[in-house]
Design a protein around this motif. Structure first.
Motif, mmCIF file in Angstrom:
data_model
loop_
_atom_site.group_PDB
_atom_site.id
_atom_site.type_symbol
_atom_site.label_atom_id
_atom_site.label_comp_id
_atom_site.label_asym_id
_atom_site.label_seq_id
_atom_site.Cartn_x
_atom_site.Cartn_y
_atom_site.Cartn_z
ATOM 1 N N SER A 156 0.883 -1.316 0.006
ATOM 2 C CA SER A 156 -0.209 -0.024 0.139
ATOM 3 C C SER A 156 0.917 1.094 -0.030
ATOM 4 O O SER A 156 1.747 1.431 1.059
ATOM 5 C CB SER A 156 -0.868 -0.023 1.086
ATOM 6 O OG SER A 156 -1.857 1.011 1.076
ATOM 7 N N SER A 158 1.049 5.573 -0.080
ATOM 8 C CA SER A 158 0.474 6.678 0.109
ATOM 9 C C SER A 158 1.367 7.769 0.204
ATOM 10 O O SER A 158 2.713 7.822 0.043
ATOM 11 C CB SER A 158 -0.117 6.510 1.485
ATOM 12 O OG SER A 158 0.794 6.540 2.453
ATOM 13 N N ARG A 276 -4.287 6.809 -2.288
ATOM 14 C CA ARG A 276 -3.886 5.621 -1.982
ATOM 15 C C ARG A 276 -3.608 4.646 -3.471
ATOM 16 O O ARG A 276 -4.491 4.791 -4.228
ATOM 17 C CB ARG A 276 -5.030 4.783 -1.027
ATOM 18 C CG ARG A 276 -4.372 3.256 -0.640
ATOM 19 C CD ARG A 276 -3.314 3.603 0.530
ATOM 20 N NE ARG A 276 -3.906 4.485 1.530
ATOM 21 C CZ ARG A 276 -3.161 4.670 2.786
ATOM 22 N NH1 ARG A 276 -1.986 4.786 2.580
ATOM 23 N NH2 ARG A 276 -3.853 5.544 3.498
#
Length: 289
Positions: A156, A158, A276
């Protein structure tokens, strides 16, 4: 280590349903004698040499594989044994589609899964393997894709908060840095499997002008995502959801992740801390154990 403790754990999965085979004291056991858990069959295409000995190799590929799983149903009564067998009839019936065959190797801790369709073993032949309250069966599956898959991985990304974005030399926009943990827009994904991996990218806005590159191939989408909107890039099926292919430049290329180190570069303009980018993939292996 005791032999029984090193026996692979086998289960069948269809959606949320799971049918598990035990290896020691359970009343539904995975027996020794499984087949098809190693390298898949190989097809070597040969062309005869004219006027000389031997042949010329014209191609090599892995063919579909068959898997054989022997099991024992050991219940207290004939009725209980029948109920388990009927559950298998319903669970594995091929008109419902393929099932996931999952093999966990306690010796190494690895988990491998493959999609296969039931082929045989539950025809209702009550011969030498049937003993009333207990019965041995041998389940056969055909797997068109011979590669085993590992567990799903998620990376992930960000926006790194409090970081001044890079200034693009080719665009009036200010691409915001996307990062796993460090302040950078470049990261490395190590693929330990034997085959190339077709990942899925899940991009949640706000942001626009997404660019994903491995240094050789680049995929761009000139599409604006509002806050909370998500774009899914499925490289295996070559599908975008929503369908925004008209906003993909002709020079864009979807690319796979190759075994070894994959050095990736991502930029996106107008991103915020709510933006994201998720990278989802499962590594591919030639063997289960």
């Amino acid at each position: 280590m005791a032999l029984e403790n090193s026996s692979p754990l086998v289960s069948f999965q269809r959606g949320e349903r799971v049918f598990s085979l035990g290896i020691s004291d359970e009343d539904i056991l995975h027996l020794y004698g499984s087949q098809g858990l190693g390298l898949p069959p190989v097809d070597i295409q040969l062309v005869d040499r004219i006027g000389t000995d031997g042949a010329r190799e014209n191609g090599v590929k892995y063919k579909e594989r068959e898997i054989f799983i022997p099991l024992l149903i050991h219940k207290r009564t004939l009725a209980e044994c029948t109920e388990v067998r009927r559950e298998l009839y319903s669970f594995l019936a091929p008109h419902h589609g393929p099932v996931e065959i999952v093999v966990e190797d306690p010796a190494t801790g690895t988990v491998r899964r493959i999609s296969g369709r039931y082929k045989g073993g539950l025809e209702g032949d009550f011969d030498s393997g049937f003993h009333g309250s207990w019965q041995t069966l041998g389940l056969k599956f055909v797997c068109p894709d011979p590669w085993w898959r590992g567990e799903q991985n998620l990376i992930s990304l960000s926006v790194a908060p409090g970081v001044k974005p890079f200034l693009s030399e080719t665009s009036p926009f200010f691409p915001v840095i996307l990062s796993q943990s460090a302040v950078q827009d470049r990261f490395t994904v190590e693929i330990i499997g034997a085959g190339e991996v077709a990942p899925t990218w899940q991009v949640t806005g706000p942001g626009e002008y997404l660019m994903i590159s491995n240094g050789v191939e680049t995929f761009r989408v000139n599409h604006q995502l509002r806050a909370g909107e998500t774009l899914i890039i499925d490289t295996a099926r070559r599908r975008l959801t929503p369908d925004v292919w008209e906003k993909v430049p002709l020079s864009s290329r979807l690319f796979t992740l190759k075994p070894g180190a994959n050095h990736l570069h991502i930029t996106m303009t107008g991103a915020t801390p709510e933006t994201r980018v998720n990278l989802v993939y499962a590594e591919r292996f030639l063997e289960a154990i």
